[in-house]
Write a protein that holds these residues in place. Structure first.
Motif, mmCIF file in Angstrom:
data_model
loop_
_atom_site.group_PDB
_atom_site.id
_atom_site.type_symbol
_atom_site.label_atom_id
_atom_site.label_comp_id
_atom_site.label_asym_id
_atom_site.label_seq_id
_atom_site.Cartn_x
_atom_site.Cartn_y
_atom_site.Cartn_z
ATOM 1 N N UNK A 68 0.823 -1.207 0.000
ATOM 2 C CA UNK A 68 0.000 0.000 0.000
ATOM 3 C C UNK A 68 0.861 1.263 0.000
ATOM 4 N N UNK A 69 1.883 1.281 0.850
ATOM 5 C CA UNK A 69 2.760 2.449 0.911
ATOM 6 C C UNK A 69 3.498 2.624 -0.417
ATOM 7 N N UNK A 70 3.900 1.524 -1.046
ATOM 8 C CA UNK A 70 4.644 1.606 -2.305
ATOM 9 C C UNK A 70 3.805 2.253 -3.407
ATOM 10 N N UNK A 71 2.564 1.824 -3.555
ATOM 11 C CA UNK A 71 1.730 2.394 -4.623
ATOM 12 C C UNK A 71 1.310 3.820 -4.280
ATOM 13 N N UNK A 72 1.123 4.116 -2.993
ATOM 14 C CA UNK A 72 0.771 5.481 -2.608
ATOM 15 C C UNK A 72 1.908 6.448 -2.922
ATOM 16 N N UNK A 73 3.154 6.040 -2.621
ATOM 17 C CA UNK A 73 4.304 6.894 -2.934
ATOM 18 C C UNK A 73 4.414 7.147 -4.430
ATOM 19 N N UNK A 74 4.060 6.145 -5.209
ATOM 20 C CA UNK A 74 4.168 6.289 -6.667
ATOM 21 C C UNK A 74 3.023 7.124 -7.252
ATOM 22 N N UNK A 75 1.809 7.011 -6.689
ATOM 23 C CA UNK A 75 0.617 7.535 -7.361
ATOM 24 C C UNK A 75 0.048 8.825 -6.802
ATOM 25 N N UNK A 76 0.492 9.267 -5.626
ATOM 26 C CA UNK A 76 -0.247 10.371 -5.015
ATOM 27 C C UNK A 76 -0.152 11.660 -5.826
ATOM 28 N N UNK A 77 0.965 11.887 -6.527
ATOM 29 C CA UNK A 77 1.062 13.076 -7.375
ATOM 30 C C UNK A 77 0.115 12.974 -8.572
ATOM 31 N N UNK A 78 -0.026 11.770 -9.126
ATOM 32 C CA UNK A 78 -0.984 11.579 -10.223
ATOM 33 C C UNK A 78 -2.406 11.831 -9.740
ATOM 34 N N UNK A 79 -2.715 11.370 -8.536
ATOM 35 C CA UNK A 79 -4.055 11.593 -7.987
ATOM 36 C C UNK A 79 -4.329 13.078 -7.818
ATOM 37 N N UNK A 80 -3.323 13.826 -7.398
ATOM 38 C CA UNK A 80 -3.505 15.268 -7.247
ATOM 39 C C UNK A 80 -3.740 15.934 -8.596
#
Length: 787
Positions: free
Chosen positions: A271-283
């Protein structure tokens, strides 16, 4: 004992059970369940819906207990024995259905994270994947809602949220509320004892923060799970949180909650790995609309539910919501996938009130719109205890389009206000000495949008509440225009378009763009700008009477040649109008067809039509400002200038000025709309304001234009059994509520720019307490053509 000391002692007491329930057993067991389910899903074409997963877990558990032998061991037996021992330890036990739902949610989380870890996933799927991830967290932890929240210094953004149940529609947390919650968390973290914090971090490898918060008028229990980034390139001020809330009186103590957190974080590394990768895309995609998909079922067709002029107040909101819930009785609205968008063309709340009332009206308006979205787009869902319910996916916020109207302009209250860097507040309701900035006028409306839809309010304010949205997957774009931006205390219905924004629209539309363009505005391109009539409108004075008065004064006043009178109306004809109570344009003598009679009946709460109803209407008219100014003009018209008094001069000057401004604003308004026609052909224009439905099809290069009726209204009708009575006065009456809207369909047909539009009006009877609502199908006129 302090709370954190108690938590530390509790941790030591349950430590053996935590060691037994380690991450390896959970992950291995869920992985095997997912493998078996995929094999079945391929054969049966089943999806990953919670209902299917829950039934699979229940059946697999029963098979693990009945089919295990010495030589043929069931692969899931060890895992379910492990879960049985875990459940047996819990005080009071747990319902079997709840455990099936929890394991089903863990399976779904495993599948979602596996998909997110894979390569080639489209950005368009990120929002739905993280919404599903939040839903899994909510179901595992047995909370009502879950949010993924980004925090960096003073910036707070909700990146994703779980689908919402009806019971939680009014208690959803906005970004504004999240800021206050995270500020409280930061203060609590600074004050916390380090050793106690280390215990909780050891338990869940995260800090655990549990508190109570006020939301939607109810006290809620709040759980926060912060995620710390590990990369060297990450700023220590950047944080992600999973924030969950549930009812304050929810069952289960801290012991059970801590173990549920353990369940929810069984794949925390992934979960932490995908969050670190994707949170900028989500923004980046948070304010993007390009990839919103189709909800209506006919390929290539876009369906828009068009409503206008809700005028929500704290007094009518409950009845409005009850009627919206009763829409499920209307046959053409029983299909939950019938619409792709809800377009609201202004006057969301009733604005002619005090500042405090206006704020409450917008809170009620938000509840009404949430209820409408839930009614249109909710889907079946399974809740704890096996309860069948419905839930609403979060993409509804990107499918609702709202523009301001003249009643959304707050300075009509003429209240003095105080300004600082963060807010604008009323200062005792005293009359304002001068008008505020253009956007300060819409402060309450802006706060309403921010609370309801979590829009990027900074960009919206910079554009004067004008907006251009692209929905490329649906081949449609929306042009949202604020035509009330120049409203002021003297003339709250002043019509204006931001020419600079309109000119920039052409640059926002890419060359070769084939998107159909839908224009939303409160005042349509053909709206007859008439400030003379506007300033005299009252409930007892119909629009026809104000328009006749305008024709009368046009003849009486010396207007410049470029503003000639459109028609003449003599003094004798005007005198006749005051005493004549025309009920309809068709000439019927039915009093209930007259809007002035309806208004008088509501104001006086009459149960029957009085014998002297015509005299009552005339009496009310002669108390109006319109009649006072008419008598002033008519009485002084034949007198020499030397004998004309000051009141006549003031009324004459005011009317003459309003007439000239009407013509100037009308010309400028149509000229600016002409730029849109020149830059880019509009497909259709949807508007409101007049409270009367109207429509014109495409002609002479102009797009079709449709005006929606007022969404909610109440009218008197003759009671059942009284229709056959010949005398109108003796009939019994009943009051019905009406919901009126339009349905706009965009397709590839060549006629009328590919637009098909129909009006609808549904009547409902409401009990005295407002709780019981019944759809009156026999009075429903059905689909009404705009022609």
């Amino acid at each position: 004992m302090e709370a954190w000391e108690w938590a530390e002692a509790l941790y030591k007491r349950i430590l053996p059970h935590i060691r037994m329930e380690n991450t390896r057993i959970l992950a291995k067991g869920i992985q095997e369940l997912c493998r078996q389910y995929r094999r079945e899903a391929i054969e049966s074409s089943a999806g990953w819906e919670m209902e299917r997963l829950t039934e699979f877990v229940r059946r697999t558990y029963e098979e693990s207990r009945s089919e295990e032998t010495y030589l043929d061991q069931n692969l899931n037996a060890d895992f379910f024995r492990f879960r049985d021992s875990y459940l047996a330890w819990k005080k009071g036990g747990v319902h079997a259905e709840d455990e099936w739902i929890r394991l089903a949610a863990m399976m779904r989380m495993y599948n979602v994270l596996e998909g997110l870890e894979g390569t080639g996933r489209r950005e368009s799927a990120l929002s739905s994947c993280y919404e599903a991830l939040c839903g899994c967290m909510r179901d595992i932890l047995d909370f009502n809602m879950c949010y993924l929240v980004y925090r960096y210094l003073d910036e707070t953004r909700i990146l994703a949220a779980s689908a919402v149940y009806r019971e939680d529609l009014s208690s959803m947390l906005s970004e504004k509320k999240m800021i206050a919650i995270l500020d409280d968390f930061a203060r609590a973290k600074q004050d916390r004892d380090d050793s106690a914090g280390a215990v909780l971090e050891q338990l869940a490898e995260n800090a655990l923060f549990l508190k109570r918060v006020e939301s939607g008028g109810k006290e809620r229990q709040l759980l926060m799970l912060p995620f710390e980034f590990s990369g060297d390139d990450k700023s220590p001020e950047e944080q992600l949180f999973l924030i969950l809330h549930r009812d304050a009186d929810a069952e289960g103590g801290l012991e059970e909650l801590l173990l549920q957190v353990r369940d929810a974080l069984f794949l925390r590394g992934q979960m932490i790995a995908v969050l670190e990768r994707d949170y900028h895309h989500l923004m980046n995609i948070q304010q993007e609309y390009r990839n919103i998909g189709q909800r209506s079922k006919t390929p290539g067709k876009v369906r828009i539910l068009h409503l206008s002029d809700l005028h929500v107040t704290k007094d009518n909101a409950k009845e409005m919501q009850s009627c919206i819930k009763a829409l499920e009785q209307v046959e053409q609205l029983q299909d939950k996938d019938a619409f792709d968008f809800i377009a609201i063309t202004g006057d969301v709340a009733q604005g002619r009130c005090s500042a405090g009332e206006l704020e409450k009206n917008y809170e009620c308006a938000a509840e009404v719109i949430r209820e409408l979205a839930f009614q249109i787009w909710s889907r079946p869902a399974l809740r704890r205890g096996g309860k069948q319910t419905r839930m609403l996916d979060q993409d509804w916020k990107k499918r609702v389009l709202i523009i301001p109207g003249n009643h959304d302009y707050a300075s009509m209250n003429e209240l003095e206000t105080q300004h600082d860097e963060t807010h604008r507040a009323s200062a005792g309701g005293r009359p304002a000495a001068q008008e505020g900035s253009p956007m300060a006028k819409f402060t309450y409306y802006i706060n309403f949008l921010r609370q309801l839809l979590d829009v990027n309010i900074g960009t919206l304010i910079d554009q004067g509440l004008n907006e251009f949205r692209r929905y490329d997957d649906l081949n449609v774009s929306f042009l949202l225009l604020n035509t009330s931006i120049m409203a002021n205390p003297l003339r709250n219905n002043k019509v204006h378009l931001d020419r600079h924004f309109v000119e920039s629209v052409g640059f926002k539309m890419e060359r070769g763009d084939n998107n159909r363009v839908v224009c939303l505005c409160h005042h349509g391109p053909r709206y007859p700008v008439d400030y003379v009539s506007d300033q005299y409108y009252e409930s007892c004075v119909c629009i026809e009477l104000t328009q006749r008065f305008r024709q009368f004064v046009d003849k009486q006043l010396d207007l410049p040649e470029r503003y000639p009178a459109k028609a003449s109306f003599s003094r004798a004809e005007m005198e006749k109008m005051w005493i004549q109570v025309e009920y309809t344009s068709e000439g019927t003598d039915d009093p209930l067809q007259n809007d002035s009679v309806q208004a008088l009946m509501r104001e006086n709460e009459w149960k029957r039509i009085p014998n002297d109803i015509a005299a009552q209407v005339v009496k009310q008219r002669k108390r109006s400002r319109l009649y006072g100014d008419y008598t002033t003009l008519a009485g002084e018209a034949d007198r020499p200038p030397s004998e004309i008094d000051e009141r006549y001069q003031r009324v004459r000057h005011m009317i003459r000025r309003a007439a000239i401004l009407s013509e100037e604003d009308a010309q400028a308004y149509r000229k600016t709309f002409g730029l849109l026609k020149k830059e880019r052909g509009l497909t259709v224009t949807l508007s409101g304001h007049t409270h009367k439905r109207d429509g014109t099809e495409a002609e002479n290069g102009d797009p079709p234009q449709y005006v929606a009726d007022r969404f909610f209204s109440k009218r008197f009708h003759y009671a059942e059994g009284a229709e056959g009575t010949s005398e109108y006065i003796s009939r019994k009456l009943r009051q019905l509520a009406w919901l009126k809207y339009g349905v706009c369909e965009l397709s590839d047909i060549p006629e009328n720019n590919g637009v098909r539009y129909r009006f609808y009006a549904h009547p409902f009877s409401i009990s005295a307490d407002g709780e019981k609502v019944s759809y009156q199908e026999d009075l429903d006129p059905g689909a009404i053509s705009p022609k």
